[in-house]
Design a protein around this motif. Structure first.
Motif, PDB file in Angstrom:
ATOM      1  N   MET A   1       3.751   5.854 -10.400  1.00 48.76           N
ATOM      2  CA  MET A   1       3.119   4.422 -10.631  1.00 48.76           C
ATOM      3  C   MET A   1       2.658   4.186 -12.065  1.00 48.76           C
ATOM      4  O   MET A   1       2.715   5.154 -12.862  1.00 48.76           O
ATOM      5  CB  MET A   1       1.545   4.707  -9.812  1.00 48.76           C
ATOM      6  CG  MET A   1       0.898   3.674  -9.481  1.00 48.76           C
ATOM      7  SD  MET A   1       1.901   2.653  -8.167  1.00 48.76           S
ATOM      8  CE  MET A   1       3.108   1.640  -8.657  1.00 48.76           C
ATOM      9  N   VAL A   2       2.305   3.249 -12.203  1.00 50.56           N
ATOM     10  CA  VAL A   2       2.162   2.587 -13.675  1.00 50.56           C
ATOM     11  C   VAL A   2       0.999   3.228 -14.330  1.00 50.56           C
ATOM     12  O   VAL A   2       1.115   3.905 -15.400  1.00 50.56           O
ATOM     13  CB  VAL A   2       1.845   0.868 -13.847  1.00 50.56           C
ATOM     14  CG1 VAL A   2       1.940   0.846 -14.988  1.00 50.56           C
ATOM     15  CG2 VAL A   2       3.169   0.177 -13.095  1.00 50.56           C
ATOM     16  N   GLU A   3      -0.283   3.199 -13.611  1.00 48.00           N
ATOM     17  CA  GLU A   3      -1.252   3.885 -14.361  1.00 48.00           C
ATOM     18  C   GLU A   3      -2.149   4.549 -13.296  1.00 48.00           C
ATOM     19  O   GLU A   3      -1.808   4.138 -12.241  1.00 48.00           O
ATOM     20  CB  GLU A   3      -2.181   2.668 -15.059  1.00 48.00           C
ATOM     21  CG  GLU A   3      -2.950   1.978 -14.146  1.00 48.00           C
ATOM     22  CD  GLU A   3      -2.648   0.571 -13.953  1.00 48.00           C
ATOM     23  OE1 GLU A   3      -3.152  -0.282 -14.823  1.00 48.00           O
ATOM     24  OE2 GLU A   3      -1.625   0.191 -13.368  1.00 48.00           O
TER      25      GLU A   3
ATOM     26  N   LEU B   1      -7.882   2.359  -6.689  1.00 49.17           N
ATOM     27  CA  LEU B   1      -6.760   1.659  -5.718  1.00 49.17           C
ATOM     28  C   LEU B   1      -5.911   2.603  -4.934  1.00 49.17           C
ATOM     29  O   LEU B   1      -5.779   2.043  -3.737  1.00 49.17           O
ATOM     30  CB  LEU B   1      -5.685   0.970  -6.868  1.00 49.17           C
ATOM     31  CG  LEU B   1      -6.273  -0.318  -7.466  1.00 49.17           C
ATOM     32  CD1 LEU B   1      -4.956  -0.672  -8.223  1.00 49.17           C
ATOM     33  CD2 LEU B   1      -6.615  -1.036  -6.429  1.00 49.17           C
ATOM     34  N   ASN B   2      -5.949   3.867  -5.129  1.00 53.99           N
ATOM     35  CA  ASN B   2      -5.199   4.605  -4.430  1.00 53.99           C
ATOM     36  C   ASN B   2      -5.907   4.956  -3.205  1.00 53.99           C
ATOM     37  O   ASN B   2      -5.272   5.023  -1.987  1.00 53.99           O
ATOM     38  CB  ASN B   2      -4.845   6.079  -4.904  1.00 53.99           C
ATOM     39  CG  ASN B   2      -3.664   5.950  -5.927  1.00 53.99           C
ATOM     40  OD1 ASN B   2      -3.080   4.996  -6.087  1.00 53.99           O
ATOM     41  ND2 ASN B   2      -3.608   6.990  -6.909  1.00 53.99           N
TER      42      ASN B   2
ATOM     43  N   TYR C   1       3.406   7.703   6.194  1.00 60.05           N
ATOM     44  CA  TYR C   1       3.061   6.182   6.693  1.00 60.05           C
ATOM     45  C   TYR C   1       4.173   5.424   7.113  1.00 60.05           C
ATOM     46  O   TYR C   1       3.996   4.805   8.263  1.00 60.05           O
ATOM     47  CB  TYR C   1       2.241   5.659   5.530  1.00 60.05           C
ATOM     48  CG  TYR C   1       0.855   6.067   5.150  1.00 60.05           C
ATOM     49  CD1 TYR C   1       0.027   5.921   6.151  1.00 60.05           C
ATOM     50  CD2 TYR C   1       0.531   6.696   3.912  1.00 60.05           C
ATOM     51  CE1 TYR C   1      -1.260   6.401   5.988  1.00 60.05           C
ATOM     52  CE2 TYR C   1      -0.859   7.097   4.001  1.00 60.05           C
ATOM     53  CZ  TYR C   1      -1.737   6.884   4.743  1.00 60.05           C
ATOM     54  OH  TYR C   1      -3.093   7.149   4.518  1.00 60.05           O
TER      55      TYR C   1
ATOM     56  N   ALA D   1       0.851  -1.031  -0.009  1.00 58.40           N
ATOM     57  CA  ALA D   1      -0.081   0.136   0.192  1.00 58.40           C
ATOM     58  C   ALA D   1       0.776   1.238   0.173  1.00 58.40           C
ATOM     59  O   ALA D   1       0.564   2.291  -0.721  1.00 58.40           O
ATOM     60  CB  ALA D   1      -0.978  -0.071   1.087  1.00 58.40           C
TER      61      ALA D   1
ATOM     62  N   ARG E   1      -5.019   4.642 -11.359  1.00 62.95           N
ATOM     63  CA  ARG E   1      -6.200   4.241 -10.753  1.00 62.95           C
ATOM     64  C   ARG E   1      -6.824   4.652  -9.366  1.00 62.95           C
ATOM     65  O   ARG E   1      -6.227   4.301  -8.227  1.00 62.95           O
ATOM     66  CB  ARG E   1      -6.075   2.775 -10.522  1.00 62.95           C
ATOM     67  CG  ARG E   1      -5.977   2.092 -11.950  1.00 62.95           C
ATOM     68  CD  ARG E   1      -6.250   0.522 -11.724  1.00 62.95           C
ATOM     69  NE  ARG E   1      -5.782  -0.312 -13.027  1.00 62.95           N
ATOM     70  CZ  ARG E   1      -6.273  -1.079 -13.398  1.00 62.95           C
ATOM     71  NH1 ARG E   1      -7.303  -1.704 -12.627  1.00 62.95           N
ATOM     72  NH2 ARG E   1      -5.957  -1.839 -14.537  1.00 62.95           N
TER      73      ARG E   1
ATOM     74  N   ALA F   1      -5.672   1.701  -1.036  1.00 63.41           N
ATOM     75  CA  ALA F   1      -4.310   1.921  -0.365  1.00 63.41           C
ATOM     76  C   ALA F   1      -4.281   2.787   0.869  1.00 63.41           C
ATOM     77  O   ALA F   1      -3.883   2.258   2.184  1.00 63.41           O
ATOM     78  CB  ALA F   1      -3.106   2.512  -1.230  1.00 63.41           C
ATOM     79  N   HIS F   2      -4.909   4.087   0.777  1.00 64.87           N
ATOM     80  CA  HIS F   2      -4.970   4.835   2.085  1.00 64.87           C
ATOM     81  C   HIS F   2      -5.768   4.236   2.988  1.00 64.87           C
ATOM     82  O   HIS F   2      -5.309   4.435   4.187  1.00 64.87           O
ATOM     83  CB  HIS F   2      -5.467   6.226   1.683  1.00 64.87           C
ATOM     84  CG  HIS F   2      -4.630   7.103   0.926  1.00 64.87           C
ATOM     85  ND1 HIS F   2      -3.563   7.760   1.815  1.00 64.87           N
ATOM     86  CD2 HIS F   2      -4.535   7.785  -0.231  1.00 64.87           C
ATOM     87  CE1 HIS F   2      -2.876   8.565   1.060  1.00 64.87           C
ATOM     88  NE2 HIS F   2      -3.452   8.599  -0.360  1.00 64.87           N
TER      89      HIS F   2
ATOM     90  N   LEU G   1      -4.012   1.529   4.804  1.00 64.97           N
ATOM     91  CA  LEU G   1      -2.946   2.150   5.451  1.00 64.97           C
ATOM     92  C   LEU G   1      -3.397   2.659   7.018  1.00 64.97           C
ATOM     93  O   LEU G   1      -2.755   2.629   7.998  1.00 64.97           O
ATOM     94  CB  LEU G   1      -2.058   2.928   4.927  1.00 64.97           C
ATOM     95  CG  LEU G   1      -1.034   2.421   3.912  1.00 64.97           C
ATOM     96  CD1 LEU G   1      -0.553   3.500   3.065  1.00 64.97           C
ATOM     97  CD2 LEU G   1       0.055   1.533   4.689  1.00 64.97           C
TER      98      LEU G   1
END
Lengths: 292, 282
Positions: B1-3, B8-9, A105, A94, B5, B12-13, B16
């Motif tokens: 990042m690759v693309e 997904l971000n 983080y 992540a 999205r 991810a937040h 976390l």
């Protein structure tokens, strides 16, 4: 290997002396003592010792308590290692995605490293306290009765969480380092070929992380085997009903509390054999890693 | 990042934030508990928000401790921990840097033997040789002393290996130049090698300080006099007594104080800490 060296025969020995003396007195001598004592039987008053060869070892492998301790240790170390690494990998993946907030983080996740295992044990003890703890309270609302003081399974869950907690930061840092060393071009190429994030994770990221994963596995096993002594001693004391009496704790219990020196020494020797094995595996791997 | 999205971000937040919350929970609960009066814990669940006894609890623990349990003040135990942690950090670095220098910069008989003896410390954690090591320290009359707390723990193969790696990357020209200028090995070591290794030394210091501060089993065994207790080992003694009369507010205040110094070191020395950690294990 250095080509240019100093020519002196005495000086290097003087430079090595402090470390060699400390190692000889506090490492090699006690280790030798442990091996020697493991062949002896001492009576309860320490007045008479008798050489009994492998007797202590034979007794150990016939003792249901010791065999129980073995299986407890196996469940415990594997659980701690898996819990730690899964959680750490999830966090690392992540964080790796969010380059901008990475620092924030990372700082928020690495500090448990600084908390002593004994203190971590006490903190979780408080949280899991059957009468006033917050988690048993929440679980009670869900109809689950969690009481590690009486229930062996609950006790195991409790010590695994307390032990894994202070270790997550360590694995997390290594996973981050591992992820960042994977060339972005590889993932880009896969993305262009139409591989989605999940597919990329399992076909590219995870295989390339395998050296890090393997390294962490060994290091975390060593941690769970030895350094968790403090967690056990600060919380369950090996109970209830021997359910959390891991090998390292049993050496201490039999040696210091039970005063059964021969048996404790034999257990030490068995543990040493396990560390030697793990250290050798670790170094084999490190050598390979250097050769990349 | 690759693309890009966004979903997904956000995920991810979210992951976390939940992760940080789980990781922080025990410390949050401890902080809160340390600000309440003892009788706030008698009924029901622990309070989840701060009370008003913080000053009373902390100043009492730091200055006098729980006198009924025969524990020294926490301030005193922290001083013992500080001496132990500094002693271990300085001692480990000093003996490892010297032995790494000897192994890298000299050719002498028994070089490999010395190397293997140092290596053996990796395989003999204090937990596995606990009874005989205790006997050795007792025979040497080192129970309840600072040297007894420090010296048996200062041999370190990892630190020696780290310095060995560092020294091996130093260019040979440096040694050559020093020799042509007439510098002896000790002068070279002191004036060139040590200054060039100072970030490694600092990084290692951070790790070793935390290691020393967090020691548990060893101080628990060899300190029987309460004036030698370290805080990490002391807190356990405190909580055992507390079984009959749980004074969670005091125990948690002590836990917070025990965590504080290594925590500050990790947060403020983050860069050095990470460097030291990743390098020592390589």
């Amino acid at each position: 290997m250095k080509k240019v060296v100093f020519n002196n025969k005495l000086l290097p020995l003087l430079l090595l002396a402090p470390q060699l003396i400390v190692t000889a007195i506090f490492f090699l001598w006690p280790a030798g003592q442990a091996v020697w004592q493991s062949f002896l039987r001492e009576d309860a008053f320490g007045l008479k010792t008798e050489f009994i060869g492998l007797g202590n070892y034979k007794a150990l492998f016939k003792s249901p308590e010791y065999l129980n301790s073995f299986s407890v240790t196996l469940i415990f170390t594997v659980s701690v290692t898996v819990v730690t690494m899964v959680f750490a990998l999830l966090m690392a993946v992540a964080v790796d995605r969010l380059i901008k907030s990475e620092k924030v983080y990372t700082t928020l996740l690495i500090w448990p490293y600084a908390v002593a295992p004994a203190v971590a044990g006490i903190l979780w003890w408080f949280i899991f306290n059957p009468s006033i703890g917050i988690l048993p309270y929440v679980l009670r609302q869900l109809g689950i009765n969690f009481n590690w003081i009486f229930d062996p399974t609950d006790a195991m869950i409790f010590v695994v969480i307390a032990s894994a907690w202070s270790r997550i930061s360590y694995s997390f840092l290594f996973f981050i380092a591992g992820l960042q060393s994977i060339p972005a071009s590889l993932r880009e190429a896969a993305a262009i070929d139409g591989a989605g994030p999940v597919k990329r994770f399992f076909t590219i990221t995870l295989p390339l992380l395998s050296p890090t994963t393997f390294f962490l596995m060994v290091v975390n096993l060593v941690y769970a085997l030895f350094e968790t002594f403090a967690v056990i001693d600060a919380t369950t004391l090996g109970g209830p009903a021997q359910s959390t009496n891991i090998l390292v704790y049993k050496v201490y219990q039999d040696g210091f509390i039970g005063q059964n020196l021969g048996s404790s020494a034999a257990q030490s020797v068995i543990l040493m054999a396990i560390v030697i094995l793990l250290t050798v595996i670790q170094f084999r791997f490190v050598e390979k890693k250097v050769a990349y | 990042m690759v693309e890009n999205r966004p979903f997904l971000n956000v995920l991810a937040h979210l992951v976390l934030i939940v992760g940080v919350a789980i990781v922080a929970l025990p410390v949050w609960v401890a902080l809160v508990a340390s600000t309440h009066a003892s009788n706030d814990f008698l009924g029901g669940v622990v309070p989840m928000w701060f009370g008003d006894q913080a000053w009373e609890n902390y100043s009492r623990m730091l200055n006098s401790g729980i006198s009924t349990s025969g524990m020294p003040p926490v301030g005193w135990m922290m001083l013992n921990s500080l001496i132990m942690a500094l002693g271990i950090a300085v001692g480990k670095i000093a003996i490892s840097v010297l032995s790494a220098f000897a192994i890298v910069y000299f050719r002498f008989p028994f070089r490999m033997v010395a190397f293997w003896i140092i290596f053996s410390t990796l395989m003999l954690p204090v937990e596995v040789r606990i009874v005989p090591t205790f006997q050795v320290v007792a025979d040497l009359g080192m129970l309840n002393t600072y040297p007894g707390l420090i010296v048996p723990l200062i041999a370190s193969a990892t630190a020696t290996f780290l310095f060995r790696q560092v020294f091996l990357t130093m260019p040979d020209e440096l040694t050559e130049a020093a020799r042509i200028d007439g510098a002896g090995p000790l002068k070279f070591f002191w004036d060139i090698l040590l200054p060039l290794s100072r970030t490694n030394i600092a990084a290692l210091f951070v790790i070793m300080f935390i290691y020393g501060w967090n020691q548990y089993l060893w101080p628990l065994l060899i300190t029987t006099g309460s004036d030698m207790y370290t805080i990490v080992a002391g807190i356990k003694r405190m909580s055992t007594v507390a079984d009959t009369d749980p004074q969670w507010n005091y125990i948690m205040a002590t836990a917070v104080l025990a965590m504080l110094p290594p925590l500050l070191v990790v947060i403020f020395m983050q860069r050095l800490f990470v460097k030291g950690l990743v390098e020592t294990e390589k």
